[in-house]
Design a protein around this motif. Structure first.
Motif, PDB file in Angstrom:
ATOM      1  N   GLU A   1      -3.554 -94.562  13.502  1.00 17.54           N
ATOM      2  CA  GLU A   1      -2.948 -93.353  12.624  1.00 17.54           C
ATOM      3  C   GLU A   1      -3.307 -91.806  12.926  1.00 17.54           C
ATOM      4  O   GLU A   1      -2.491 -90.690  12.897  1.00 17.54           O
ATOM      5  CB  GLU A   1      -2.872 -93.305  11.208  1.00 17.54           C
ATOM      6  N   ALA A   2      -4.980 -91.768  12.970  1.00 14.89           N
ATOM      7  CA  ALA A   2      -5.247 -90.611  13.502  1.00 14.89           C
ATOM      8  C   ALA A   2      -5.003 -90.454  14.584  1.00 14.89           C
ATOM      9  O   ALA A   2      -5.248 -88.664  15.065  1.00 14.89           O
ATOM     10  CB  ALA A   2      -6.745 -90.940  13.040  1.00 14.89           C
ATOM     11  N   THR A   3      -4.823 -91.252  16.327  1.00 15.77           N
ATOM     12  CA  THR A   3      -4.282 -90.955  17.439  1.00 15.77           C
ATOM     13  C   THR A   3      -3.346 -90.533  16.948  1.00 15.77           C
ATOM     14  O   THR A   3      -3.143 -89.304  18.100  1.00 15.77           O
ATOM     15  CB  THR A   3      -4.509 -92.317  18.098  1.00 15.77           C
ATOM     16  N   HIS A   4      -2.300 -91.038  16.748  1.00 17.85           N
ATOM     17  CA  HIS A   4      -0.696 -90.545  16.056  1.00 17.85           C
ATOM     18  C   HIS A   4      -0.921 -89.245  15.509  1.00 17.85           C
ATOM     19  O   HIS A   4      -0.035 -87.882  16.249  1.00 17.85           O
ATOM     20  CB  HIS A   4       0.244 -91.304  15.425  1.00 17.85           C
ATOM     21  N   LEU A   5      -1.483 -88.824  14.975  1.00 18.59           N
ATOM     22  CA  LEU A   5      -1.384 -87.163  14.193  1.00 18.59           C
ATOM     23  C   LEU A   5      -2.188 -86.400  15.213  1.00 18.59           C
ATOM     24  O   LEU A   5      -1.830 -85.524  15.697  1.00 18.59           O
ATOM     25  CB  LEU A   5      -3.115 -87.232  13.373  1.00 18.59           C
ATOM     26  N   LEU A   6      -2.925 -86.957  16.100  1.00 19.76           N
ATOM     27  CA  LEU A   6      -3.451 -85.337  17.076  1.00 19.76           C
ATOM     28  C   LEU A   6      -2.580 -85.939  18.352  1.00 19.76           C
ATOM     29  O   LEU A   6      -2.940 -85.113  19.061  1.00 19.76           O
ATOM     30  CB  LEU A   6      -5.177 -86.045  17.699  1.00 19.76           C
ATOM     31  N   LYS A   7      -1.734 -86.684  18.702  1.00 14.17           N
ATOM     32  CA  LYS A   7      -0.571 -86.248  19.478  1.00 14.17           C
ATOM     33  C   LYS A   7       0.546 -86.246  19.123  1.00 14.17           C
ATOM     34  O   LYS A   7       0.987 -85.572  20.499  1.00 14.17           O
ATOM     35  CB  LYS A   7      -0.584 -88.355  20.007  1.00 14.17           C
ATOM     36  N   ALA A   8       0.608 -86.019  18.316  1.00  9.02           N
ATOM     37  CA  ALA A   8       2.493 -85.103  17.805  1.00  9.02           C
ATOM     38  C   ALA A   8       1.911 -83.446  18.662  1.00  9.02           C
ATOM     39  O   ALA A   8       0.978 -83.146  17.860  1.00  9.02           O
ATOM     40  CB  ALA A   8       2.417 -85.259  16.193  1.00  9.02           C
ATOM     41  N   PRO A   9       3.340 -83.255  18.548  1.00  9.36           N
ATOM     42  CA  PRO A   9       3.627 -81.748  18.996  1.00  9.36           C
ATOM     43  C   PRO A   9       3.280 -80.757  17.941  1.00  9.36           C
ATOM     44  O   PRO A   9       3.129 -80.006  18.232  1.00  9.36           O
ATOM     45  CB  PRO A   9       5.210 -82.209  19.784  1.00  9.36           C
ATOM     46  N   TRP A  10       3.809 -81.261  16.457  1.00  6.41           N
ATOM     47  CA  TRP A  10       3.526 -79.954  15.773  1.00  6.41           C
ATOM     48  C   TRP A  10       4.762 -78.799  15.828  1.00  6.41           C
ATOM     49  O   TRP A  10       3.812 -77.985  15.437  1.00  6.41           O
ATOM     50  CB  TRP A  10       2.172 -79.748  15.446  1.00  6.41           C
ATOM     51  N   PRO A  11       5.944 -78.700  15.636  1.00  5.98           N
ATOM     52  CA  PRO A  11       6.866 -77.848  16.068  1.00  5.98           C
ATOM     53  C   PRO A  11       6.584 -77.165  14.925  1.00  5.98           C
ATOM     54  O   PRO A  11       6.497 -75.935  15.366  1.00  5.98           O
ATOM     55  CB  PRO A  11       8.556 -78.807  16.133  1.00  5.98           C
ATOM     56  N   GLY A  12       6.500 -77.632  14.040  1.00  7.37           N
ATOM     57  CA  GLY A  12       6.953 -77.359  12.953  1.00  7.37           C
ATOM     58  C   GLY A  12       4.541 -76.107  12.091  1.00  7.37           C
ATOM     59  O   GLY A  12       4.555 -75.775  11.538  1.00  7.37           O
ATOM     60  N   ASN A  13       4.048 -76.983  13.113  1.00  2.00           N
ATOM     61  CA  ASN A  13       2.785 -76.709  13.092  1.00  2.00           C
ATOM     62  C   ASN A  13       1.983 -76.441  11.223  1.00  2.00           C
ATOM     63  O   ASN A  13       2.156 -77.968  11.318  1.00  2.00           O
ATOM     64  CB  ASN A  13       2.683 -74.944  13.271  1.00  2.00           C
TER      65      ASN A  13
END
Length: 444
Positions: A336-348
């Motif tokens: 899950e930590a890996t997924h958090l780091l990989k997400a592009p976060w368009p809403g920051n």
């Protein structure tokens, strides 16, 4: 200046309180009179901007009792006692309680003026110090909201502190949800204008002509607003969504700015939302307005560029929401930590906060996983999570660093406690701390 300070005169004899008031008013003080201690206590509180003069003997509550109550409200409030003949022992008692001095009737008016002058000067220093401490405290609290240890967030904090001390206008760039308005608040809080007005105006909330009128006037008798430039004079005026201002309105704003440099000058902090990496604030504003507002610039980094800050902030937000909802914060697995780091976060950061709250709610119900929340939040997240990214080793290292940092922070740098919680021998912990550049002194 004496005119900036008040003098509260408490005496049940109208002639005495009026004569003292008239004399001090001639000396430039703003006086207010009270016929009883009870009446004075309704108006004189903590941070009272001045001095209290009270008779020692009054009907009802006397001067000694009033002094005790005032000292209980604000121990630094200057109180001068007026005594009659034979009341010197009471006056000495008042001095022991905290009165700064006493005057025995009959007294010369110039004597009371001198006492008030000295007391007002001391009071002003106390109040100025309090204001400074509160401003510094507010600034520290605002700066703490920029969580993280990445070089990007450290540079942002340095920029805010540096530009806060300058006087020119500032243009803040950044994607939606990165914390641009928070940065504007922090700029004001660390500046010499911190005690002055802070105004926020959204350029997207008004049509062009209405916005110009709202900013600069004219404000006729039928208008329900005060022009923002005048209302914020000497302080900070924040113009949010400056890019939504029509070109014609931008031209009017430039004209007004060119003729509005009379002191005290209002500092403008303009906030520009950058929709994507292909456009800049210079592309979105007229050149003359851009160069007028962009005397200094701050660019807020997007969340996806802040690396391990994402994990640190997510953990902080989930712990806050867990406390609010009265449950345990969800544990973050390595995947899950890996997924958090990989997400592009368009809403920051704003999007991270929303997902943290959903993760806490879902964890409380024992249903949806963090990965499914991430993948359902936005189609692009789903694509990035299953797509190519950094090597697994890199994600594992970032997760490991987060665990050690959070544990060090929680145990205030206690190496023994960290070793016990993470089941690590001292040598291994020392090696990992050296590898990630962690210092025990940063957490004590």
């Amino acid at each position: 200046m004496p005119s900036a300070m008040k003098v509260a005169i408490v005496d049940d004899e109208i002639d005495i309180r009026n004569s003292i008031s008239q004399w001090l008013a001639l000396s430039g003080y703003d006086t207010e009179t009270f016929s009883s201690a009870e009446e004075a206590l309704e108006k004189v509180g903590a941070d009272y901007p001045g001095v209290v003069i009270t008779d020692i003997r009054m009907s009802g509550m006397g001067g000694i009792q009033l002094l005790k109550k005032l000292k209980g409200i604000d121990s630094t409030l200057p109180v001068i006692i007026i005594t009659g003949h034979g009341d010197v022992p009471l006056a000495v008692k008042a001095m022991q309680i905290g009165a700064i001095d006493f005057l025995e009737k009959p007294f010369k008016p110039e004597n009371i003026s001198e006492l008030v002058r000295e007391a007002a000067s001391a009071r002003r220093m106390v109040l100025d110090t309090r204001v400074l401490r509160r401003e510094l405290s507010d600034a520290r609290q605002l700066m703490k909201k920029f969580m993280g240890t990445s070089k990007e967030i450290k540079r942002l904090k340095e920029d805010i502190l540096d530009l806060g001390q300058a006087d020119g206008h500032v243009l803040i760039n950044g994607e939606t949800g990165t914390g641009k308005t928070l940065a504007a608040h922090a700029l004001h809080a660390v500046s010499s204008r911190a005690s002055r007005k802070f105004m926020l105006l959204s350029c997207s909330a008004y049509e062009g002509e209405t916005l110009i009128k709202r900013l600069a006037g004219p404000a006729g008798p039928d208008d329900s607003w005060i022009p923002a430039f005048e209302d914020a004079r000497g302080g900070t005026l924040v113009l949010e969504d400056i890019e939504s201002l029509p070109k014609s309105a931008q031209a009017r704003l430039v004209t007004f700015l060119n003729g509005n440099d009379m002191p005290p000058k209002t500092r403008i902090v303009a906030i520009c939302n950058l929709p994507d990496n292909s456009r800049t604030s210079e592309d979105m504003l007229r050149n003359d307005l851009y160069y007028r507002l962009a005397t200094m610039q701050i660019t807020i980094p997007p969340l996806r560029d802040r690396g391990n800050d994402i994990l640190l902030m997510f953990k902080e937000f989930t712990e806050q929401f867990a406390a609010d909802y009265g449950c345990d914060a969800p544990e973050i697995a390595a995947q899950e930590a890996t997924h958090l780091l990989k997400a592009p976060w368009p809403g920051n950061v704003r999007q991270l906060i929303n997902i943290a709250e959903r993760a806490v709610l879902q964890s409380r119900r024992g249903s949806e996983s963090l990965t499914s929340i991430l993948m359902s939040d936005h189609q692009q997240l789903s694509t990035d999570i299953v797509g190519e990214g950094k090597p697994l080793k890199k994600y594992v290292e970032e997760f490991e660093q987060m665990l050690i940092e959070n544990t060090m922070r929680r145990h205030k740098g206690s190496i023994a406690s960290v070793m016990q919680e993470l089941c690590l021998p001292r040598r291994t912990l020392n090696e990992k701390m050296a590898k990630y550049g962690l210092q025990r002194s940063d957490y004590t």
